[in-house]
Design a protein around this motif. Structure first.
Motif, PDB file in Angstrom:
ATOM      1  N   ARG A 117       0.823  -1.229   0.000  1.00  0.00           N
ATOM      2  CA  ARG A 117       0.000   0.000   0.000  1.00  0.00           C
ATOM      3  C   ARG A 117       0.843   1.260   0.000  1.00  0.00           C
ATOM      4  N   VAL A 151       7.241   3.724   8.140  1.00  0.00           N
ATOM      5  CA  VAL A 151       5.843   3.934   8.535  1.00  0.00           C
ATOM      6  C   VAL A 151       5.147   2.587   8.707  1.00  0.00           C
ATOM      7  N   GLY A 152       4.443   2.405   9.846  1.00  0.00           N
ATOM      8  CA  GLY A 152       3.681   1.179  10.077  1.00  0.00           C
ATOM      9  C   GLY A 152       3.910   0.636  11.469  1.00  0.00           C
ATOM     10  N   GLY A 153       3.045  -0.290  11.881  1.00  0.00           N
ATOM     11  CA  GLY A 153       3.172  -0.860  13.225  1.00  0.00           C
ATOM     12  C   GLY A 153       3.032  -2.370  13.223  1.00  0.00           C
ATOM     13  N   GLY A 154       3.192  -2.993  12.048  1.00  0.00           N
ATOM     14  CA  GLY A 154       3.104  -4.452  11.952  1.00  0.00           C
ATOM     15  C   GLY A 154       4.490  -5.097  11.934  1.00  0.00           C
ATOM     16  N   ASP A 155       4.523  -6.391  11.696  1.00  0.00           N
ATOM     17  CA  ASP A 155       5.796  -7.123  11.659  1.00  0.00           C
ATOM     18  C   ASP A 155       6.728  -6.562  10.596  1.00  0.00           C
ATOM     19  N   GLU A 159      10.516  -5.311  11.183  1.00  0.00           N
ATOM     20  CA  GLU A 159      11.601  -5.983  10.473  1.00  0.00           C
ATOM     21  C   GLU A 159      12.399  -4.982   9.627  1.00  0.00           C
ATOM     22  N   HIS A 175       4.194   5.550  13.675  1.00  0.00           N
ATOM     23  CA  HIS A 175       2.993   4.703  13.700  1.00  0.00           C
ATOM     24  C   HIS A 175       1.790   5.529  14.152  1.00  0.00           C
ATOM     25  N   ARG A 176       0.644   5.277  13.526  1.00  0.00           N
ATOM     26  CA  ARG A 176      -0.533   6.126  13.780  1.00  0.00           C
ATOM     27  C   ARG A 176      -1.210   5.848  15.127  1.00  0.00           C
ATOM     28  N   ARG A 181       0.476  -3.852  15.989  1.00  0.00           N
ATOM     29  CA  ARG A 181      -0.073  -5.075  15.435  1.00  0.00           C
ATOM     30  C   ARG A 181       1.012  -6.171  15.368  1.00  0.00           C
ATOM     31  N   MET A 186       9.049  -9.444  17.528  1.00  0.00           N
ATOM     32  CA  MET A 186       9.540  -8.438  16.576  1.00  0.00           C
ATOM     33  C   MET A 186       9.601  -7.064  17.255  1.00  0.00           C
ATOM     34  N   ALA A 242       5.673   0.466   5.297  1.00  0.00           N
ATOM     35  CA  ALA A 242       5.421  -0.937   5.682  1.00  0.00           C
ATOM     36  C   ALA A 242       4.005  -0.954   6.253  1.00  0.00           C
ATOM     37  N   HIS A 245      -0.855  -4.417   2.604  1.00  0.00           N
ATOM     38  CA  HIS A 245      -1.003  -4.765   1.180  1.00  0.00           C
ATOM     39  C   HIS A 245      -2.462  -4.783   0.742  1.00  0.00           C
ATOM     40  N   THR A 288      -5.813 -12.937   6.573  1.00  0.00           N
ATOM     41  CA  THR A 288      -5.514 -13.186   7.985  1.00  0.00           C
ATOM     42  C   THR A 288      -4.079 -13.625   8.237  1.00  0.00           C
ATOM     43  N   GLN A 291       1.283 -15.572   5.230  1.00  0.00           N
ATOM     44  CA  GLN A 291       2.648 -16.059   5.415  1.00  0.00           C
ATOM     45  C   GLN A 291       3.073 -16.886   4.207  1.00  0.00           C
TER      46      GLN A 291
HETATM   47  P1  NDP Z   1      -0.011  -5.459   8.676  1.00  0.00           P
HETATM   48  O1  NDP Z   1      -1.308  -5.323   7.969  1.00  0.00           O
HETATM   49  O2  NDP Z   1       0.145  -6.482   9.735  1.00  0.00           O
HETATM   50  O3  NDP Z   1       0.373  -4.057   9.331  1.00  0.00           O
HETATM   51  C1  NDP Z   1       0.225  -2.841   8.622  1.00  0.00           C
HETATM   52  C2  NDP Z   1       0.573  -1.687   9.551  1.00  0.00           C
HETATM   53  O4  NDP Z   1       0.506  -0.479   8.808  1.00  0.00           O
HETATM   54  C3  NDP Z   1      -0.395  -1.574  10.724  1.00  0.00           C
HETATM   55  O5  NDP Z   1       0.309  -1.236  11.887  1.00  0.00           O
HETATM   56  C4  NDP Z   1      -1.311  -0.423  10.283  1.00  0.00           C
HETATM   57  O6  NDP Z   1      -1.747   0.359  11.353  1.00  0.00           O
HETATM   58  C5  NDP Z   1      -0.380   0.425   9.426  1.00  0.00           C
HETATM   59  N1  NDP Z   1      -1.131   1.146   8.392  1.00  0.00           N
HETATM   60  C6  NDP Z   1      -1.959   0.636   7.442  1.00  0.00           C
HETATM   61  N2  NDP Z   1      -2.451   1.601   6.651  1.00  0.00           N
HETATM   62  C7  NDP Z   1      -1.909   2.760   7.100  1.00  0.00           C
HETATM   63  C8  NDP Z   1      -2.030   4.119   6.706  1.00  0.00           C
HETATM   64  N3  NDP Z   1      -2.787   4.473   5.666  1.00  0.00           N
HETATM   65  N4  NDP Z   1      -1.354   5.046   7.412  1.00  0.00           N
HETATM   66  C9  NDP Z   1      -0.577   4.694   8.448  1.00  0.00           C
HETATM   67  N5  NDP Z   1      -0.412   3.422   8.880  1.00  0.00           N
HETATM   68  C10 NDP Z   1      -1.071   2.475   8.215  1.00  0.00           C
HETATM   69  O7  NDP Z   1       1.072  -5.652   7.507  1.00  0.00           O
HETATM   70  P2  NDP Z   1       2.568  -6.219   7.578  1.00  0.00           P
HETATM   71  O8  NDP Z   1       3.069  -6.024   6.209  1.00  0.00           O
HETATM   72  O9  NDP Z   1       3.319  -5.651   8.685  1.00  0.00           O
HETATM   73  O10 NDP Z   1       2.391  -7.796   7.857  1.00  0.00           O
HETATM   74  C11 NDP Z   1       1.599  -8.609   6.989  1.00  0.00           C
HETATM   75  C12 NDP Z   1       1.710 -10.075   7.438  1.00  0.00           C
HETATM   76  O11 NDP Z   1       3.049 -10.574   7.192  1.00  0.00           O
HETATM   77  C13 NDP Z   1       1.452 -10.254   8.924  1.00  0.00           C
HETATM   78  O12 NDP Z   1       0.729 -11.417   9.112  1.00  0.00           O
HETATM   79  C14 NDP Z   1       2.839 -10.391   9.499  1.00  0.00           C
HETATM   80  O13 NDP Z   1       2.853 -11.166  10.684  1.00  0.00           O
HETATM   81  C15 NDP Z   1       3.620 -11.087   8.397  1.00  0.00           C
HETATM   82  N6  NDP Z   1       5.063 -10.770   8.450  1.00  0.00           N
HETATM   83  C16 NDP Z   1       5.894 -11.640   9.098  1.00  0.00           C
HETATM   84  C17 NDP Z   1       7.245 -11.380   9.178  1.00  0.00           C
HETATM   85  C18 NDP Z   1       8.131 -12.361   9.883  1.00  0.00           C
HETATM   86  O14 NDP Z   1       7.642 -13.234  10.553  1.00  0.00           O
HETATM   87  N7  NDP Z   1       9.435 -12.262   9.774  1.00  0.00           N
HETATM   88  C19 NDP Z   1       7.837 -10.177   8.584  1.00  0.00           C
HETATM   89  C20 NDP Z   1       6.871  -9.321   7.941  1.00  0.00           C
HETATM   90  C21 NDP Z   1       5.532  -9.618   7.890  1.00  0.00           C
HETATM   91  P3  NDP Z   1      -2.883  -0.160  12.373  1.00  0.00           P
HETATM   92  O15 NDP Z   1      -2.204  -1.193  13.231  1.00  0.00           O
HETATM   93  O16 NDP Z   1      -3.268   1.078  13.113  1.00  0.00           O
HETATM   94  O17 NDP Z   1      -3.995  -0.712  11.539  1.00  0.00           O
END
Ligand code: NDP
Length: 314
Positions: A117, A151-155, A159, A175-176, A181, A186, A242, A245, A288, A291
């Motif tokens: 995204r 930018v982001g709060g996921g894995d 990473e 992170h917003r 997440r 991580m 980050a 997607h 969901t 992976q």
């Molecule tokens: P996620 O969907 O998990 O996280 C996306 C993050 O981006 C969230 O924190 C979200 O915020 C934030 N976000 C989304 N849209 C916006 C926006 N418009 N503005 C600002 N922030 C935004 O995606 P990931 O790519 O991090 O992970 C996807 C999957 O891949 C997960 O299942 C993850 O576990 C896996 N993964 C595993 C890894 C590993 O094991 N080594 C490494 C990378 C990924 P909010 O939380 O507020 O919604």
């Protein structure tokens, strides 16, 4: 001119290649359309640490090349074209590529994955590729001794922030929210890295930069604290997204059933779509888990479902 195949797989990530391995091992004439990003998302990843069987981890591009070779070993053929149009209203199914080539298939497996995204903020288009990127592996190298933001709060964010500390003098994670997440392990790894700073409850309002003699360069960010409403500028050389997607399902809109976010809907615990003979696997139908291992598993399911469908119908 048109070319017929028993099984056409659209997409070349872990799901597509695993479907290719199973389908070709079932002695079905199989082609894999590799699309815009041959090898899929893992080709722009650094190390894959969580795929079983690789205790030392494996580089994403190397892993995808191994999967491709494994599928080809059993006879699957890769075609480096992008599928732009399909007609699934009759058998065999019609498929057209961006080279205007027409293909037909008795069974189709959709494994088109998902795309990173973008924020679409003010200034993003101007500085995209001139300081803004969605691929730390591809572009991290260009930001040595720089001030980097992720930018982001996921894995992925954790990473990428960790990875980018190999290059940047400082990496700040924006992170917003204040909750993450990302998985605990991580977060802990990122938190224990002294080169990572944290800007929580914050969003990028605008990308700032300069243009000298036609050369554009990102130089800063306008940050907004979403709790206090405060706005301020920071110096920045690079920003990496980050933020998740979106599924690559545009070609199938109105043809294959999707949920409200555009992910393909599969029936129960199978890979069956609403069209008999068309199957879906990997991230394109999985919001969901997303992976490599779950994508590969669902690719296997799709090939088995396709093989059973073909033996029932021939
Ligand atoms: P996620 O969907 O998990 O996280 C996306 C993050 O981006 C969230 O924190 C979200 O915020 C934030 N976000 C989304 N849209 C916006 C926006 N418009 N503005 C600002 N922030 C935004 O995606 P990931 O790519 O991090 O992970 C996807 C999957 O891949 C997960 O299942 C993850 O576990 C896996 N993964 C595993 C890894 C590993 O094991 N080594 C490494 C990378 C990924 P909010 O939380 O507020 O919604």
């Amino acid at each position: 001119m048109s070319e017929h195949h028993k099984v056409i797989i659209i997409g070349s990530g872990p799901a597509g290649f695993t479907a290719g391995i199973y389908s070709s091992r079932a002695l079905l004439d199989t082609v894999i359309f590799e699309g815009n990003q041959p090898g899929g998302q893992l080709t722009i990843t650094t190390e894959v640490e969580n795929f079983p069987g690789f205790p030392q981890g494996v580089q994403g591009p190397e892993f995808m090349e191994q999967l491709r070779q494994q599928a080809q070993k059993f006879g699957a053929k890769s075609i480096y074209e992008n599928i732009v149009k399909v007609d699934f209203s009759h058998q065999p199914f019609d498929i057209w590529s961006d080279r205007q080539t027409h293909y037909t298939a008795d069974a189709v497996i959709i494994a088109t994955g998902a795309t990173a995204r973008r924020l679409h903020g003010k200034g993003e288009d101007k500085y995209w590729g001139f300081g803004i990127s969605a691929c730390a592996t591809c572009d991290g190298f260009f930001f040595r001794d720089s001030n980097i933001y992720v930018v982001g709060g996921g894995d992925s964010a954790m990473e990428e922030a960790h990875y980018l500390t190999h290059f940047g003098k400082k990496v700040t994670l924006v992170h917003r929210r204040s909750e993450f997440r990302a998985s605990k392990i991580m977060i802990e790894r990122a938190k224990s890295n002294p080169k990572i700073d944290w800007l929580l409850n914050s969003v990028i309002e605008e990308f700032l930069g300069e243009e000298n003699f036609g050369v554009k360069k990102l130089t800063g960010l306008r940050i907004k604290n979403v709790v206090s409403g405060e706005m301020y500028d920071v110096q920045a050389d690079g920003v990496f997204y980050a933020i998740g997607h979106d599924p690559n399902t545009q070609t199938f809109k109105g043809i294959i059933n999707m949920d409200e976010t555009g992910y393909i809907v599969t029936e129960g615990k199978t890979s069956h779509t609403n069209v008999k003979g068309v199957f879906a696997c990997g991230d394109v139908q999985d919001q969901t888990y997303r992976q490599a291992i779950t994508a590969a598993g669902s690719g296997c399911m799709a090939a088995i479902d396709a093989e059973r469908f073909l033996s029932d119908h021939n």
